[in-house]
Design a protein around this motif. Structure first.
Motif, PDB file in Angstrom:
ATOM      1  N   ARG A 260       2.984  -4.059   0.899  1.00 22.97           N
ATOM      2  CA  ARG A 260       4.447  -4.652   0.741  1.00 22.97           C
ATOM      3  C   ARG A 260       4.636  -5.957   1.440  1.00 22.97           C
ATOM      4  O   ARG A 260       5.247  -6.634   0.992  1.00 22.97           O
ATOM      5  CB  ARG A 260       5.243  -3.463   1.301  1.00 22.97           C
ATOM      6  CG  ARG A 260       5.546  -2.320   0.257  1.00 22.97           C
ATOM      7  CD  ARG A 260       6.613  -1.349   0.552  1.00 22.97           C
ATOM      8  NE  ARG A 260       7.183  -1.158   1.640  1.00 22.97           N
ATOM      9  CZ  ARG A 260       7.179  -0.143   2.635  1.00 22.97           C
ATOM     10  NH1 ARG A 260       6.464   0.903   1.795  1.00 22.97           N
ATOM     11  NH2 ARG A 260       7.546  -0.156   3.502  1.00 22.97           N
ATOM     12  N   SER A 261       4.123  -6.024   2.631  1.00 21.60           N
ATOM     13  CA  SER A 261       4.315  -7.472   3.447  1.00 21.60           C
ATOM     14  C   SER A 261       3.427  -8.484   2.717  1.00 21.60           C
ATOM     15  O   SER A 261       3.657  -9.576   3.150  1.00 21.60           O
ATOM     16  CB  SER A 261       3.843  -7.116   4.854  1.00 21.60           C
ATOM     17  OG  SER A 261       2.373  -6.895   4.774  1.00 21.60           O
TER      18      SER A 261
ATOM     19  N   TRP B  52       9.797  -7.776  -1.067  1.00 25.68           N
ATOM     20  CA  TRP B  52       9.447  -6.412  -1.210  1.00 25.68           C
ATOM     21  C   TRP B  52       9.832  -5.579  -0.013  1.00 25.68           C
ATOM     22  O   TRP B  52       9.105  -5.331   0.831  1.00 25.68           O
ATOM     23  CB  TRP B  52       8.028  -6.336  -1.502  1.00 25.68           C
ATOM     24  CG  TRP B  52       7.820  -4.794  -2.313  1.00 25.68           C
ATOM     25  CD1 TRP B  52       8.557  -3.623  -2.486  1.00 25.68           C
ATOM     26  CD2 TRP B  52       6.602  -4.342  -2.609  1.00 25.68           C
ATOM     27  NE1 TRP B  52       8.141  -2.731  -2.955  1.00 25.68           N
ATOM     28  CE2 TRP B  52       6.931  -3.015  -3.242  1.00 25.68           C
ATOM     29  CE3 TRP B  52       5.294  -4.842  -2.914  1.00 25.68           C
ATOM     30  CZ2 TRP B  52       5.798  -2.109  -3.780  1.00 25.68           C
ATOM     31  CZ3 TRP B  52       4.273  -4.085  -3.196  1.00 25.68           C
ATOM     32  CH2 TRP B  52       4.484  -2.861  -3.723  1.00 25.68           C
ATOM     33  N   ASP B  53      11.273  -5.259   0.098  1.00 21.34           N
ATOM     34  CA  ASP B  53      11.629  -4.669   1.260  1.00 21.34           C
ATOM     35  C   ASP B  53      11.670  -3.072   0.948  1.00 21.34           C
ATOM     36  O   ASP B  53      11.260  -2.741   0.009  1.00 21.34           O
ATOM     37  CB  ASP B  53      13.051  -5.198   1.717  1.00 21.34           C
ATOM     38  CG  ASP B  53      14.193  -5.045   0.547  1.00 21.34           C
ATOM     39  OD1 ASP B  53      13.787  -4.358  -0.467  1.00 21.34           O
ATOM     40  OD2 ASP B  53      15.158  -5.739   0.717  1.00 21.34           O
ATOM     41  N   SER B  54      12.220  -2.302   1.997  1.00 21.30           N
ATOM     42  CA  SER B  54      12.306  -0.861   1.810  1.00 21.30           C
ATOM     43  C   SER B  54      13.055  -0.395   0.749  1.00 21.30           C
ATOM     44  O   SER B  54      12.940   0.649  -0.002  1.00 21.30           O
ATOM     45  CB  SER B  54      12.869  -0.328   3.024  1.00 21.30           C
ATOM     46  OG  SER B  54      14.019  -0.912   3.570  1.00 21.30           O
TER      47      SER B  54
ATOM     48  N   THR C 264      13.808  -2.110  -2.123  1.00 20.27           N
ATOM     49  CA  THR C 264      13.043  -2.261  -3.376  1.00 20.27           C
ATOM     50  C   THR C 264      11.728  -1.397  -3.482  1.00 20.27           C
ATOM     51  O   THR C 264      11.497  -0.952  -4.699  1.00 20.27           O
ATOM     52  CB  THR C 264      12.606  -3.977  -3.382  1.00 20.27           C
ATOM     53  OG1 THR C 264      13.541  -4.748  -3.403  1.00 20.27           O
ATOM     54  CG2 THR C 264      11.778  -4.242  -4.668  1.00 20.27           C
ATOM     55  N   TYR C 265      11.291  -0.965  -2.261  1.00 24.04           N
ATOM     56  CA  TYR C 265       9.997  -0.098  -2.387  1.00 24.04           C
ATOM     57  C   TYR C 265      10.647   1.088  -2.965  1.00 24.04           C
ATOM     58  O   TYR C 265       9.826   1.696  -3.980  1.00 24.04           O
ATOM     59  CB  TYR C 265       9.676   0.184  -1.061  1.00 24.04           C
ATOM     60  CG  TYR C 265       8.431   1.375  -0.927  1.00 24.04           C
ATOM     61  CD1 TYR C 265       7.185   1.086  -1.564  1.00 24.04           C
ATOM     62  CD2 TYR C 265       8.517   2.350  -0.137  1.00 24.04           C
ATOM     63  CE1 TYR C 265       6.130   1.882  -1.499  1.00 24.04           C
ATOM     64  CE2 TYR C 265       7.674   3.464   0.100  1.00 24.04           C
ATOM     65  CZ  TYR C 265       6.347   3.120  -0.848  1.00 24.04           C
ATOM     66  OH  TYR C 265       5.237   4.098  -0.818  1.00 24.04           O
ATOM     67  N   VAL C 266      11.709   1.576  -2.526  1.00 20.06           N
ATOM     68  CA  VAL C 266      12.195   3.142  -3.055  1.00 20.06           C
ATOM     69  C   VAL C 266      12.676   2.702  -4.688  1.00 20.06           C
ATOM     70  O   VAL C 266      12.262   3.733  -5.460  1.00 20.06           O
ATOM     71  CB  VAL C 266      13.457   3.433  -2.505  1.00 20.06           C
ATOM     72  CG1 VAL C 266      14.328   4.606  -3.095  1.00 20.06           C
ATOM     73  CG2 VAL C 266      13.166   3.630  -0.825  1.00 20.06           C
TER      74      VAL C 266
ATOM     75  N   GLU D 269       5.837   8.161   1.875  1.00 14.47           N
ATOM     76  CA  GLU D 269       5.630   7.592   3.292  1.00 14.47           C
ATOM     77  C   GLU D 269       4.565   7.168   3.751  1.00 14.47           C
ATOM     78  O   GLU D 269       4.240   6.342   4.653  1.00 14.47           O
ATOM     79  CB  GLU D 269       6.383   8.656   4.159  1.00 14.47           C
ATOM     80  CG  GLU D 269       7.864   8.943   3.912  1.00 14.47           C
ATOM     81  CD  GLU D 269       8.417   9.852   4.823  1.00 14.47           C
ATOM     82  OE1 GLU D 269       7.603  10.717   5.339  1.00 14.47           O
ATOM     83  OE2 GLU D 269       9.741  10.157   5.080  1.00 14.47           O
TER      84      GLU D 269
END
Length: 80
Positions: free
Chosen positions: A31-32, A37-39, A41-43, A63
């Motif tokens: 993601r980094s 691509w933050d948390s 957007t990840y969800v 997780e």
């Protein structure tokens, strides 16, 4: 579905979520590695993948994913 098919699908989904056609995901992408691509957007990404493929990841899996390749491996296993 091949790993490359999944990577292509994941790339399309993330491009749509971030409105960035320059994104190209690979098995070792984290993601980094992807701007914005933050948390949150990840969800949204995980939910979109689940809906597209008709699968459900466990919370522990979500997780534990470190790379896009980790998601590919789990998705492939759930599609069997």
């Amino acid at each position: 579905m091949t790993d490359q098919n999944l990577l292509d699908l994941f790339t399309r989904i993330l491009r749509d979520l971030l409105a960035n056609d320059a994104i190209a995901l690979h098995a070792d992408t984290t993601r980094s590695d992807v701007p914005d691509w933050d948390s949150f957007t990840y969800v949204n990404f995980i939910v979109a993948v689940e809906m597209e493929l008709g699968i459900k990841f466990g919370v522990a899996d979500v997780e534990s994913f470190k790379t896009v390749g980790d998601i590919v491996i789990k998705a492939r296993a759930l599609l069997k």
